[in-house]
Design an enzyme around this catalytic site. Structure first.
Site, short mmCIF file in Angstrom:
data_model
loop_
_atom_site.label_atom_id
_atom_site.label_comp_id
_atom_site.label_asym_id
_atom_site.label_seq_id
_atom_site.Cartn_x
_atom_site.Cartn_y
_atom_site.Cartn_z
N GLY A 1 0.66 -1.21 -0.04
CA GLY A 1 0.16 0.01 0.01
C GLY A 1 0.99 1.10 0.08
O GLY A 1 2.14 1.26 0.06
N CYS B 1 5.23 -6.32 1.54
CA CYS B 1 5.40 -4.99 1.71
C CYS B 1 4.75 -4.05 2.83
O CYS B 1 5.25 -4.39 3.73
CB CYS B 1 5.17 -4.23 0.13
SG CYS B 1 6.18 -2.90 -0.01
N TYR B 2 3.99 -3.19 2.36
CA TYR B 2 3.33 -2.21 3.61
C TYR B 2 2.62 -3.47 4.62
O TYR B 2 2.73 -3.53 5.56
CB TYR B 2 2.13 -1.54 2.96
CG TYR B 2 1.32 -0.62 4.13
CD1 TYR B 2 2.00 0.32 4.43
CD2 TYR B 2 0.37 -1.14 4.65
CE1 TYR B 2 1.47 1.14 5.48
CE2 TYR B 2 -0.26 -0.43 5.73
CZ TYR B 2 0.40 0.71 6.20
OH TYR B 2 -0.40 1.43 7.09
N HIS C 1 7.84 -8.06 -3.55
CA HIS C 1 6.56 -8.34 -4.42
C HIS C 1 6.72 -9.81 -5.00
O HIS C 1 7.06 -9.86 -6.19
CB HIS C 1 6.10 -7.29 -5.40
CG HIS C 1 5.75 -6.08 -4.51
ND1 HIS C 1 4.48 -5.91 -4.13
CD2 HIS C 1 6.50 -5.02 -4.22
CE1 HIS C 1 4.34 -4.39 -3.58
NE2 HIS C 1 5.70 -4.12 -3.47
N GLU D 1 4.31 -11.41 -6.35
CA GLU D 1 3.11 -11.52 -7.40
C GLU D 1 3.57 -10.89 -8.70
O GLU D 1 2.93 -11.28 -9.85
CB GLU D 1 1.91 -10.64 -6.92
CG GLU D 1 2.08 -9.26 -6.71
CD GLU D 1 2.58 -8.70 -5.41
OE1 GLU D 1 3.35 -9.50 -4.77
OE2 GLU D 1 2.68 -7.50 -5.30
N ASP E 1 -16.83 -9.59 -21.90
CA ASP E 1 -17.71 -9.90 -20.90
C ASP E 1 -19.22 -10.08 -21.02
O ASP E 1 -19.84 -11.24 -20.79
CB ASP E 1 -17.65 -8.65 -19.80
CG ASP E 1 -16.19 -8.21 -19.34
OD1 ASP E 1 -15.32 -8.95 -19.42
OD2 ASP E 1 -16.09 -7.13 -18.73
N LYS F 1 -10.78 -11.04 -15.24
CA LYS F 1 -10.89 -10.87 -16.89
C LYS F 1 -10.18 -12.17 -17.43
O LYS F 1 -10.54 -12.77 -18.26
CB LYS F 1 -10.12 -9.52 -17.25
CG LYS F 1 -10.28 -9.62 -18.83
CD LYS F 1 -11.52 -8.58 -18.85
CE LYS F 1 -11.82 -8.16 -20.48
NZ LYS F 1 -13.07 -7.15 -20.25
#
Ligand code: XMP
Length: 521
Positions: free
Chosen positions: A63, A90-91, A177, A179, A235, A377
């Site tokens: 964050g 992280c945060y 990170h 990810e 979508d 998505k």
């Protein structure tokens, strides 16, 4: 077969608590890529809501705040009371450290980019990994003193405490990170957390998901009729395919051809859904109405508003002709409904402006069907392919609701629409041929509101200017202009000026977002 549904508590769930990082959704997607279900909730959500999710593990996201300041976000107490594994990123790691009695300092320099992580002590999180890992950092603060009962797990040259773990509880913190793809072994670290630490079950599988969604839809709508605004975008197309499979002729689709679609798009939508899949699709040929309403308008915001309002009018008048409709289906997807930290709750059923049907006649009183509401998505795309939709439709770059209306700068006219459709189609065709289409996130042509002089043979040509735009992005919030090869740009430019008489010049957009936006209007 496992029954999969968001409300089904048998499904193992990882809760991602959002502290406002741009990567929060990416964390949740990475979890799901491992066939484990994940949900995102803001850090200040009620404890009851967290209990309701019954997570098997919690990830605290990064964050933008600093835990060194008072009144910045903290993990709610229940995170630690549930006795389940926790991973702070992280945060998330910094607040974990601060809340458990450690200390965090604001580093002199913000660390952004690659760093070499050295594993110092054995940790389940880094099980089976090399001692040195190249990781991606993005932070200003760092943990200075470990909380009591924590061990140091790994360091970098600038962050001595780059990873930590509780001595007896399954609580972990990492400064980098995992990810993002720039972190080597990021996937392995997340997998270690999911499977070795949380013992999460892989219940989130596409096959099971489609069949359970079909059951859910049948249960919700029974024998009633459902209306869907089909745009041809991913979508709404996947929503249409799913509903068709579930309720067949009780699905009624309305497709509005506003004349602002890409070249051949209106026909291909009708071909896919009506001719090939035999869906009940009503096509409203409304290009003239849109052009009439847009006549003389040059202001981008006004143009968007006019297109939005006209869409509602056309859709409503088609819907009003239908009888006995009880439900309205929407292709709402998870990023549309995630409550992001710090924002007002948007759980309220917001009707997407793109399929804007907010003005449907009052007496229709339709309930919503949103079968993709909890999907990202990439999951929607996977579902579309499984349901047999054409790959070109599913993997197409995003296209804005107002369509070419915001890519023809200035007043929209029929002639300009035809020129732009042609130029755009040449650009896209060449990108596909050169295997570049999937390497960029979005590419398109725009028609500029200026004319320029050119020469063809001995003749002077005063004609339109086409701008080409191609960007690379993960989330469309920030984007870099794509460094397409010069030879390729030359080829596209030559084709456009040679094949389209009304174009004398082609330019390439080299602006990133921010400060530029992806679209030009
Ligand atoms: P910008 O131009 O804001 O675009 O950088 C970010 C992404 O959003 C798309 N976009 C829209 N999509 N309705 C939509 O459905 C809209 O009004 C709209 N405006 C922009 C744009 O194509 C890009 O992918």
């Amino acid at each position: 077969m496992t029954k999969l549904s968001v409300t089904d508590k048998k499904i193992d769930t990882i809760l991602v608590l959002d502290f406002g990082s741009q990567y929060t959704q990416l964390i949740a997607r990475r979890v799901r890529e491992n066939d484990v279900y994940s949900v995102i909730l803001p850090w200040d959500i009620s404890e009851d809501k967290i209990k309701e999710v019954k997570p098997v593990g919690i990830i605290l996201s990064g964050g933008p705040n600093s835990v060194t300041k008072s009144y910045t976000p903290r993990a709610p107490k229940i995170v630690f009371d549930l006795n389940i594994p926790v991973l702070g990123i992280c945060y998330g790691m910094q607040t974990l450290a601060e809340q458990m009695g450690g200390s965090v300092i604001s580093a002199d320099q913000k660390e952004f980019g690659h760093a070499e992580l050295e594993l110092i002590n054995e940790s389940k999180l880094f099980h089976n990994l090399n001692k040195n890992i190249n990781v991606w950092m993005s932070h200003g603060d760092q943990v200075q003193d470990l909380p009591e009962d924590f061990n140091l797990a790994a360091s970098t040259s600038t962050a001595p405490i780059a990873a930590m773990e509780h001595k007896s509880l399954p609580i972990y913190g990492i400064q980098f990170h995992p990810e993002v793809t720039h972190t080597e072994n990021g996937k392995d670290i997340l997998r270690n957390f999911l499977f070795d630490i949380c013992n999460a079950k892989t219940d989130w599988k596409m096959d099971d998901l489609i069949s359970s969604r079909l059951d859910d839809i049948k249960k919700q709508v029974g024998d009633e009729k459902v209306l869907l605004g089909l745009s041809g975008g991913v979508d709404s197309s996947v929503t249409a395919a799913l509903l068709h499979k579930a309720i067949d002729k009780n699905l009624v689709c309305v497709f509005v051809n506003n004349g602002l679609l890409r070249k051949g798009e209106a026909n291909s939508v009708m071909k896919t859904f009506k001719d090939n899949m035999n869906l009940n699709v009503i096509k409203s040929e409304s290009a003239d109405i849109f052009l009439r309403h847009l006549k003389g308008e040059t202001d981008p915001e006004q143009k968007r508003k006019i297109i939005g309002r006209t869409f509602i009018d056309v859709f409503d008048s088609e819907a009003a002709k239908l009888k006995d409709i009880k439900y309205l289906a929407q292709g709402t997807i998870y990023p549309d409904v995630i409550e992001s930290s710090g924002s007002e709750s948007n759980e309220a059923r917001v009707i997407k402006s793109h399929h804007n049907v907010g003005g449907l006649p009052e007496e229709m009183k339709l309930d919503l069907v949103e079968p993709l509401r909890d999907l990202f998505k990439d999951e929607v795309r996977r579902m579309g392919i499984e349901l047999g939709l054409p790959e070109e439709m599913i993997n197409r770059h995003p296209f804005p609701g107002p369509g070419l209306g915001v890519r023809i700068l200035g007043e929209v006219t029929k002639d300009k629409t035809l020129i732009l459709q042609e130029a755009d189609s040449i650009f896209i065709e060449e990108l596909i041929k050169a295997d570049l289409y999937d390497q960029v996130s979005q590419a398109f042509a725009v028609l500029l509101p200026v004319k320029s002089v050119g020469v063809v043979g001995d003749e002077r040509r005063y004609a339109e200017v086409i701008g080409l735009r191609a960007v690379e992005t993960v989330d469309f919030m920030t984007a870099n202009w794509a460094h397409l090869p010069y030879d390729f740009l030359e080829l596209v430019s030559n084709r456009i000026v040679n094949e389209i008489e009304d174009v004398s010049r082609v330019v390439y957009d080299i602006s990133s977002k921010p400060p530029a936006t992806i679209e030009w209007e």
